[in-house]
Design an enzyme around this catalytic site. Structure first.
Site, PDB file in Angstrom:
ATOM      1  CB  THR A 150      -0.949   0.010   1.209  1.00 16.40           C
ATOM      2  OG1 THR A 150      -1.832  -1.111   1.106  1.00 16.40           O
ATOM      3  CG2 THR A 150      -1.781   1.282   1.238  1.00 16.40           C
TER       4      THR A 150
ATOM      5  CD  GLN B 167      -5.186  -2.542  -0.076  1.00 18.30           C
ATOM      6  OE1 GLN B 167      -4.682  -3.162  -1.009  1.00 18.30           O
ATOM      7  NE2 GLN B 167      -5.602  -3.139   1.034  1.00 18.30           N
TER       8      GLN B 167
ATOM      9  CG  ASP C 152      -6.267   2.343   1.022  1.00 13.95           C
ATOM     10  OD1 ASP C 152      -7.438   2.332   1.436  1.00 13.95           O
ATOM     11  OD2 ASP C 152      -5.402   1.540   1.401  1.00 13.95           O
TER      12      ASP C 152
ATOM     13  CG  ASP D 158     -11.039   1.601   4.170  1.00 15.61           C
ATOM     14  OD1 ASP D 158     -12.157   1.807   4.681  1.00 15.61           O
ATOM     15  OD2 ASP D 158     -10.494   0.476   4.156  1.00 15.61           O
TER      16      ASP D 158
END
Length: 373
Positions: free
Chosen positions: A132, A168, A191, A218
């Site tokens: 990530t 992500q 993300d 998120d």
């Protein structure tokens, strides 16, 4: 203009100067053509010896943002970035403090820094996936960083890579203290905006004002002390899922010792998706910090119908229920803010709200004094 299909959306992100995505009027003409650096001078009429000019066609000191960052060794430099799409990854090391990036047109849609790595994208050297953090198009570790009128994007698309499960794809990871973003855009899916810090014991303060952020899962996350003032958060349509929830706007991972997490004030949340298909937040307690106690306060913000008003919060893990975290609201409005089950929407009292303000969160740092610069 709202774009419904991933491929079309990517075309707009990478279209370059004048791309029209989500926000008002076009760029200012004086930053194009013969005056690509607008009111910020040029290499021939340099603002000062610590100002560097970036132009993709060679009219500046550098043709890439990373080359200019590398040249800006030390503290207190300014990069004036001409309109264009800069397809590259950029890293600002901790040593390059008090660095300022200025979008020359004064319209964030005209200056786009974009790349397309995801968590599961394999590195060219064969050493494994990026992860990530490694997926970030831009990474800022330095204290005192300021960006104005710039788009930070990651245009990696799930539909293009069905073989990748680590979806992500970070547009920017910010870790430095006193990091300010004014009139910027952050584009991605999962993300998008990683508002974080360099260490568990580092309570990095960050300020986002009059910014636009979009994504699905998120898409604003991390452990920074971050204030979002007068911002627009946009949740995206998804064609890969049959039902709700499509995703979550916020996923804070605030360290338990940090008294201040995310504060959203005087902002709005809108959606491309069907009504109630998004949660407002879920707490992220990462494996690297199982003691984290995520904190999010949303106040005086309009929550559109895309937010599930009945159950706006959910768990990322049953081990860390959202009810045990530091989630609260105050005087929000809109259909997504309707209180139908009071237990699901913890509200601050007026007295409690007095300690949930930008000044209370950011202390002796007042970045709003520079918003008009």
């Amino acid at each position: 203009m709202t774009l419904r299909r991933g491929a079309s959306r990517r075309a707009f992100v990478v279209a370059g100067v004048g791309a029209a995505l989500a926000l008002g009027a076009g760029g200012r003409a004086h930053a194009h053509g013969r005056h690509p650096f607008g009111r910020y001078g040029s290499p021939a009429t340099r603002l000062d010896d610590r100002t560097l000019y970036v132009h993709p066609g060679g009219l500046g000191d550098h043709t890439t943002v990373q080359a200019a960052v590398t040249a800006a060794n030390g503290s207190g430099h300014t990069l004036v970035i001409a309109p264009g799409t800069y397809r590259e990854t950029v890293a600002v090391s901790a040593a390059r403090t008090e660095l300022t990036w200025l979008g020359a047109s004064e319209d964030a849609r005209d200056v786009v820094i974009v790349y397309d790595n995801a968590n599961g994208t394999q590195k060219p050297d064969g050493s494994g996936p990026y992860g990530t953090t490694g997926s970030a198009t831009t990474t800022v570790q330095a204290d005192g960083f300021t960006a104005r009128d710039i788009t930070f994007a990651n245009d990696w698309l799930r539909a293009d890579h069905p073989e990748i499960t680590g979806t992500q794809a970070v547009a920017i990871k910010v870790q430095g203290d006193r990091s300010a973003f004014l009139r910027c855009r952050f584009l991605g899916h999962q993300d998008t905006l990683y508002a974080d810090s360099l260490a568990l014991t580092a309570f990095a303060r960050q300020y986002f004002a009059h910014c636009y952020v979009e994504g699905d899962v998120d898409f604003v996350f991390g452990r920074a002390t971050a204030v979002f003032a007068h911002c627009h958060f946009r949740t995206l349509e998804r064609t890969d899922l049959a039902g709700a929830p499509y995703g979550f706007v916020f996923a804070p991972s605030t360290a338990v010792a940090n008294p201040r997490g995310y504060l959203v004030t005087d902002s709005r949340v809108t959606s491309e998706a069907p009504d109630a298909f998004y949660k407002l937040a879920r707490p992220w307690v990462p494996g690297s910090d199982p003691t984290a106690r995520p904190m999010l306060t949303v106040r005086e913000t309009r929550l559109g119908a895309g937010i599930d008003a009945v159950e706006p919060y959910t768990n990322m893990s049953a081990t860390y229920p959202w009810q045990s975290q530091r989630f609260a609201e105050y005087r929000n409005s809109g259909p997504g803010a309707e209180i139908t089950v009071p237990a699901n929407r913890p509200q601050l009292t007026r007295a409690e709200a007095a300690s949930h303000t930008p000044r209370a969160y950011l202390g002796d740092w007042a970045p709003w004094s520079r918003e008009g610069c």
